[in-house]
Scaffold this motif. Structure first.
Motif, PDB file in Angstrom:
ATOM      1  N   GLU A  29       0.831  -1.214   0.000  1.00  0.00           N
ATOM      2  CA  GLU A  29       0.000   0.000   0.000  1.00  0.00           C
ATOM      3  C   GLU A  29       0.865   1.263   0.000  1.00  0.00           C
ATOM      4  O   GLU A  29       0.543   2.241  -0.671  1.00  0.00           O
ATOM      5  CB  GLU A  29      -0.958   0.013   1.194  1.00  0.00           C
ATOM      6  CG  GLU A  29      -2.057  -1.024   1.122  1.00  0.00           C
ATOM      7  CD  GLU A  29      -2.999  -0.856  -0.057  1.00  0.00           C
ATOM      8  OE1 GLU A  29      -3.131   0.266  -0.594  1.00  0.00           O
ATOM      9  OE2 GLU A  29      -3.606  -1.868  -0.457  1.00  0.00           O
ATOM     10  N   ILE A  30       1.959   1.238   0.745  1.00  0.00           N
ATOM     11  CA  ILE A  30       2.871   2.387   0.758  1.00  0.00           C
ATOM     12  C   ILE A  30       3.408   2.638  -0.650  1.00  0.00           C
ATOM     13  O   ILE A  30       3.443   3.775  -1.123  1.00  0.00           O
ATOM     14  CB  ILE A  30       4.024   2.166   1.748  1.00  0.00           C
ATOM     15  CG1 ILE A  30       3.515   2.233   3.187  1.00  0.00           C
ATOM     16  CG2 ILE A  30       5.140   3.210   1.536  1.00  0.00           C
ATOM     17  CD1 ILE A  30       4.525   1.795   4.232  1.00  0.00           C
ATOM     18  N   LEU A  31       3.801   1.580  -1.324  1.00  0.00           N
ATOM     19  CA  LEU A  31       4.354   1.717  -2.666  1.00  0.00           C
ATOM     20  C   LEU A  31       3.333   2.246  -3.664  1.00  0.00           C
ATOM     21  O   LEU A  31       3.698   2.939  -4.614  1.00  0.00           O
ATOM     22  CB  LEU A  31       4.895   0.367  -3.147  1.00  0.00           C
ATOM     23  CG  LEU A  31       6.130  -0.154  -2.428  1.00  0.00           C
ATOM     24  CD1 LEU A  31       6.418  -1.592  -2.831  1.00  0.00           C
ATOM     25  CD2 LEU A  31       7.318   0.744  -2.700  1.00  0.00           C
ATOM     26  N   GLN A  34      -0.785   7.460  -3.205  1.00  0.00           N
ATOM     27  CA  GLN A  34      -0.452   8.822  -3.606  1.00  0.00           C
ATOM     28  C   GLN A  34      -0.117   9.674  -2.381  1.00  0.00           C
ATOM     29  O   GLN A  34       0.754  10.535  -2.440  1.00  0.00           O
ATOM     30  CB  GLN A  34      -1.641   9.439  -4.353  1.00  0.00           C
ATOM     31  CG  GLN A  34      -1.412  10.850  -4.826  1.00  0.00           C
ATOM     32  CD  GLN A  34      -2.625  11.393  -5.574  1.00  0.00           C
ATOM     33  OE1 GLN A  34      -3.497  10.653  -5.986  1.00  0.00           O
ATOM     34  NE2 GLN A  34      -2.677  12.700  -5.718  1.00  0.00           N
ATOM     35  N   ILE A  35      -0.820   9.430  -1.293  1.00  0.00           N
ATOM     36  CA  ILE A  35      -0.593  10.167  -0.047  1.00  0.00           C
ATOM     37  C   ILE A  35      -0.268   9.160   1.047  1.00  0.00           C
ATOM     38  O   ILE A  35      -0.965   8.163   1.226  1.00  0.00           O
ATOM     39  CB  ILE A  35      -1.829  10.998   0.349  1.00  0.00           C
ATOM     40  CG1 ILE A  35      -2.133  12.046  -0.719  1.00  0.00           C
ATOM     41  CG2 ILE A  35      -1.620  11.663   1.711  1.00  0.00           C
ATOM     42  CD1 ILE A  35      -3.426  12.791  -0.482  1.00  0.00           C
ATOM     43  N   ILE A  36       0.804   9.440   1.788  1.00  0.00           N
ATOM     44  CA  ILE A  36       1.208   8.574   2.901  1.00  0.00           C
ATOM     45  C   ILE A  36       1.268   9.438   4.158  1.00  0.00           C
ATOM     46  O   ILE A  36       2.021  10.406   4.221  1.00  0.00           O
ATOM     47  CB  ILE A  36       2.570   7.919   2.634  1.00  0.00           C
ATOM     48  CG1 ILE A  36       2.469   7.047   1.374  1.00  0.00           C
ATOM     49  CG2 ILE A  36       3.028   7.106   3.838  1.00  0.00           C
ATOM     50  CD1 ILE A  36       3.791   6.622   0.828  1.00  0.00           C
ATOM     51  N   ILE A  37       0.464   9.069   5.134  1.00  0.00           N
ATOM     52  CA  ILE A  37       0.436   9.766   6.416  1.00  0.00           C
ATOM     53  C   ILE A  37       1.094   8.838   7.432  1.00  0.00           C
ATOM     54  O   ILE A  37       0.541   7.817   7.803  1.00  0.00           O
ATOM     55  CB  ILE A  37      -1.002  10.131   6.825  1.00  0.00           C
ATOM     56  CG1 ILE A  37      -1.615  11.059   5.765  1.00  0.00           C
ATOM     57  CG2 ILE A  37      -1.013  10.769   8.209  1.00  0.00           C
ATOM     58  CD1 ILE A  37      -3.084  11.355   5.986  1.00  0.00           C
ATOM     59  N   HIS A  38       2.278   9.205   7.854  1.00  0.00           N
ATOM     60  CA  HIS A  38       3.122   8.397   8.744  1.00  0.00           C
ATOM     61  C   HIS A  38       2.966   8.965  10.163  1.00  0.00           C
ATOM     62  O   HIS A  38       3.338  10.101  10.414  1.00  0.00           O
ATOM     63  CB  HIS A  38       4.558   8.525   8.244  1.00  0.00           C
ATOM     64  CG  HIS A  38       5.553   7.697   8.974  1.00  0.00           C
ATOM     65  ND1 HIS A  38       6.842   7.577   8.523  1.00  0.00           N
ATOM     66  CD2 HIS A  38       5.490   6.946  10.088  1.00  0.00           C
ATOM     67  CE1 HIS A  38       7.525   6.806   9.326  1.00  0.00           C
ATOM     68  NE2 HIS A  38       6.720   6.409  10.293  1.00  0.00           N
TER      69      HIS A  38
END
Length: 121
Positions: A29-31, A34-38
């Motif tokens: 899913e990370i790969l 479009q948007i990654i909220i860490h």
């Protein structure tokens, strides 16, 4: 738009096959996002015995995700003692990334998160 709350990632290999599969799905899913909220726990950062953050996994997520325009680090639990110090550490260790302090209890940072997401859609 699809929002996915993924399984947390850990350092090392988990003994449970189902957990390993979930971790694999999270990486996928990370790969593909479009948007990654860490999210990191601001108060846990300064605890030397804490397994929370920042861990090697946090650094690897940052390294992988920051090549994308829509990557942000949220520093959670800013209402707790020591969170401001944890925020400083995270900003230093993850220099060059967008870092937004948040607190659900104090309703802090959510306007900034909404703005970030809207901008990156």
């Amino acid at each position: 738009m699809q929002i996915i709350d993924t399984t947390g990632l850990i350092d090392g290999i988990h003994e449970d096959q189902n957990v390993r599969k979930s971790i694999s799905q999270t990486i996928s899913e990370i790969l593909n996002s479009q948007i990654i909220i860490h999210i990191m726990d601001g108060a846990a950062v300064i605890k030397k015995d804490s397994l929370s953050s920042p861990s090697e996994v946090d650094y690897q997520i940052s390294k992988l995700a920051r090549s994308k325009r829509g990557y942000v680090i949220l520093v959670n639990k800013m209402d707790l003692p020591d969170a401001e110090e944890g925020l400083k550490i995270i900003k230093e260790k993850f220099h060059g990334n967008i870092v937004i302090p948040i607190s659900a209890i104090n309703k802090r940072g959510f306007k900034e998160v909404k703005t970030f997401v809207a901008y990156n859609l």
